[in-house]
Design a protein around this motif. Structure first.
Motif, mmCIF file in Angstrom:
data_model
loop_
_atom_site.group_PDB
_atom_site.id
_atom_site.type_symbol
_atom_site.label_atom_id
_atom_site.label_comp_id
_atom_site.label_asym_id
_atom_site.label_seq_id
_atom_site.Cartn_x
_atom_site.Cartn_y
_atom_site.Cartn_z
ATOM 1 N N ALA A 162 0.831 -1.206 0.000
ATOM 2 C CA ALA A 162 0.000 0.000 0.000
ATOM 3 C C ALA A 162 0.863 1.252 0.000
ATOM 4 C CB ALA A 162 -0.922 -0.013 1.219
ATOM 5 N N ILE A 163 1.928 1.251 0.806
ATOM 6 C CA ILE A 163 2.813 2.424 0.878
ATOM 7 C C ILE A 163 3.498 2.659 -0.470
ATOM 8 C CG2 ILE A 163 4.936 3.300 1.927
ATOM 9 C CD1 ILE A 163 4.081 1.912 4.519
ATOM 10 N N THR A 164 4.015 1.594 -1.079
ATOM 11 C CA THR A 164 4.689 1.743 -2.368
ATOM 12 C C THR A 164 3.710 2.181 -3.456
ATOM 13 O OG1 THR A 164 6.138 -0.072 -1.689
ATOM 14 C CG2 THR A 164 6.267 0.629 -3.982
ATOM 15 N N THR A 165 2.480 1.660 -3.403
ATOM 16 C CA THR A 165 1.472 2.060 -4.390
ATOM 17 C C THR A 165 1.102 3.528 -4.236
ATOM 18 O OG1 THR A 165 0.592 -0.191 -4.277
ATOM 19 C CG2 THR A 165 -0.772 1.449 -5.374
ATOM 20 N N HIS A 168 3.646 5.442 -5.952
ATOM 21 C CA HIS A 168 3.412 5.432 -7.399
ATOM 22 C C HIS A 168 2.292 6.394 -7.783
ATOM 23 C CE1 HIS A 168 6.067 2.285 -8.869
ATOM 24 N NE2 HIS A 168 5.753 1.527 -7.827
ATOM 25 N N ARG A 169 1.327 6.548 -6.889
ATOM 26 C CA ARG A 169 0.169 7.393 -7.206
ATOM 27 C C ARG A 169 0.492 8.882 -7.052
ATOM 28 N NH1 ARG A 169 -3.103 10.210 -8.642
ATOM 29 N NH2 ARG A 169 -5.380 10.210 -8.438
ATOM 30 N N TRP A 170 1.174 9.243 -5.934
ATOM 31 C CA TRP A 170 1.369 10.664 -5.647
ATOM 32 C C TRP A 170 2.829 11.097 -5.624
ATOM 33 C CZ3 TRP A 170 -2.478 8.346 -2.139
ATOM 34 C CH2 TRP A 170 -3.791 8.674 -2.523
ATOM 35 N N GLY A 171 3.768 10.188 -5.785
ATOM 36 C CA GLY A 171 5.171 10.546 -5.877
ATOM 37 C C GLY A 171 5.757 11.055 -4.565
ATOM 38 N N GLN A 172 6.726 11.978 -4.684
ATOM 39 C CA GLN A 172 7.453 12.475 -3.515
ATOM 40 C C GLN A 172 6.541 13.163 -2.500
ATOM 41 O OE1 GLN A 172 10.594 12.161 -2.614
ATOM 42 N NE2 GLN A 172 11.309 11.057 -4.421
ATOM 43 N N SER A 173 5.451 13.750 -2.976
ATOM 44 C CA SER A 173 4.527 14.437 -2.060
ATOM 45 C C SER A 173 4.003 13.477 -0.997
ATOM 46 C CB SER A 173 3.351 15.027 -2.846
ATOM 47 O OG SER A 173 3.808 15.962 -3.793
ATOM 48 N N PHE A 174 3.703 12.243 -1.423
ATOM 49 C CA PHE A 174 3.213 11.257 -0.455
ATOM 50 C C PHE A 174 4.285 10.922 0.567
ATOM 51 C CE2 PHE A 174 3.447 6.772 0.747
ATOM 52 C CZ PHE A 174 2.340 6.718 1.579
ATOM 53 N N LEU A 175 5.528 10.721 0.092
ATOM 54 C CA LEU A 175 6.597 10.327 1.027
ATOM 55 C C LEU A 175 6.819 11.391 2.095
ATOM 56 C CD1 LEU A 175 9.282 8.642 -1.270
ATOM 57 C CD2 LEU A 175 7.608 7.559 0.238
ATOM 58 N N TRP A 176 6.839 12.660 1.666
ATOM 59 C CA TRP A 176 7.034 13.726 2.653
ATOM 60 C C TRP A 176 5.879 13.754 3.640
ATOM 61 C CZ3 TRP A 176 11.433 15.832 3.639
ATOM 62 C CH2 TRP A 176 12.394 15.982 2.636
ATOM 63 N N THR A 177 4.669 13.660 3.132
ATOM 64 C CA THR A 177 3.492 13.682 4.006
ATOM 65 C C THR A 177 3.488 12.491 4.955
ATOM 66 O OG1 THR A 177 2.223 14.769 2.243
ATOM 67 C CG2 THR A 177 0.970 13.758 4.040
ATOM 68 N N PHE A 178 3.839 11.318 4.433
ATOM 69 C CA PHE A 178 3.824 10.097 5.247
ATOM 70 C C PHE A 178 4.825 10.180 6.384
ATOM 71 C CE2 PHE A 178 5.640 5.890 6.138
ATOM 72 C CZ PHE A 178 4.503 5.216 6.546
#
Length: 239
Positions: A162-165, A168-178
């Motif tokens: 789920a995290i990797t997907t 893939h869906r939102w790119g770096q923005s997701f990683l920073w937010t997560f």
């Protein structure tokens, strides 16, 4: 549906899929046994008894569980773009990958359970050692170890996918937010433990829950991971 093709995609490298996890597990077990033999030789029976209790928290089993848990991340990171490039649909990939997740969790849960039965029956391989009979895989009956190990591996694989997907869906923005969200949660939890007696009591009560409630928690976490993964995989970009 070409689910078999997806399963073959994940398992075509037998050494990577099955060989290395078992080799690493055997190597880690050998190190634990050598340490136990040294403790027994130097400290005697009293040292072995204390070591046996302390090894209840022995994390050497993660030499096996770690790569399996990481498979949830690599399944989407490496094989998802490849599967789409080979013409497989997202639904076929998700169905086949979920089957591989369940198969891996079942296979290695059986391996760990067999190891635990042998370990307990032989008194820690004759050395009072613990490798399979630890808190992470269950220190109760053998069937509890089977269920706990299966749920642990499967749930973390699904969360990893789920995290990797989401990446893939939102790119770096997701990683920073997560990571920022995770940091806030960890700091808030640590702060609650330090400043609030009521929160410490609540945390103690949660930690003292029985085996059944904890397995329910693990299962719910896995179900949430599966729902997020399957919901996002339809729109995830192949990076």
């Amino acid at each position: 549906m070409r689910i078999r093709n997806v399963v073959q995609l994940h398992t075509v490298n037998k050494l990577q899929a099955f060989g290395w996890p078992l080799i690493i597990m055997g190597f880690s077990l050998a190190i634990v046994l050598v340490i136990a033999a040294l403790v027994g030789g130097v400290g005697g029976p009293e040292a072995l008894e204390g070591m046996n209790t302390g090894m209840m928290w022995n994390g050497a089993i993660f030499a096996l569980l770690g790569p399996l848990i990481g498979f949830g991340f690599t399944a989407m990171g490496q094989y998802f773009p490849l599967a789409l490039g080979l013409g497989l649909t997202r639904r076929e990939f998700a169905a086949g990958t979920a089957l591989v997740f369940a198969g891996n969790a079942a296979f290695y849960a059986i391996i760990v359970t067999i190891g635990k039965v042998i370990e307990v029956a032989t008194g820690g391989f004759g050395l009072s050692a613990r490798f399979f009979d630890v808190v992470y895989t269950g220190v109760g009956e053998w069937w509890q170890t089977l269920i706990q190990t299966f749920l642990l591996i499967l749930s973390v694989m699904l969360v990893g996918a789920a995290i990797t997907t989401a990446f893939h869906r939102w790119g770096q923005s997701f990683l920073w937010t997560f990571w920022l969200t995770l940091a806030v949660v960890v700091v808030a939890f640590a702060g609650g433990l330090i400043v609030s007696e009521g929160f410490r009591g609540l945390a103690t009560d949660v930690a003292a829950m029985g085996w059944g409630p904890w397995m329910l928690v693990v299962a719910v976490v896995g179900a949430i991971g599966a729902a997020v993964w399957l919901g996002l995989v339809r729109r995830a970009q192949a990076r």
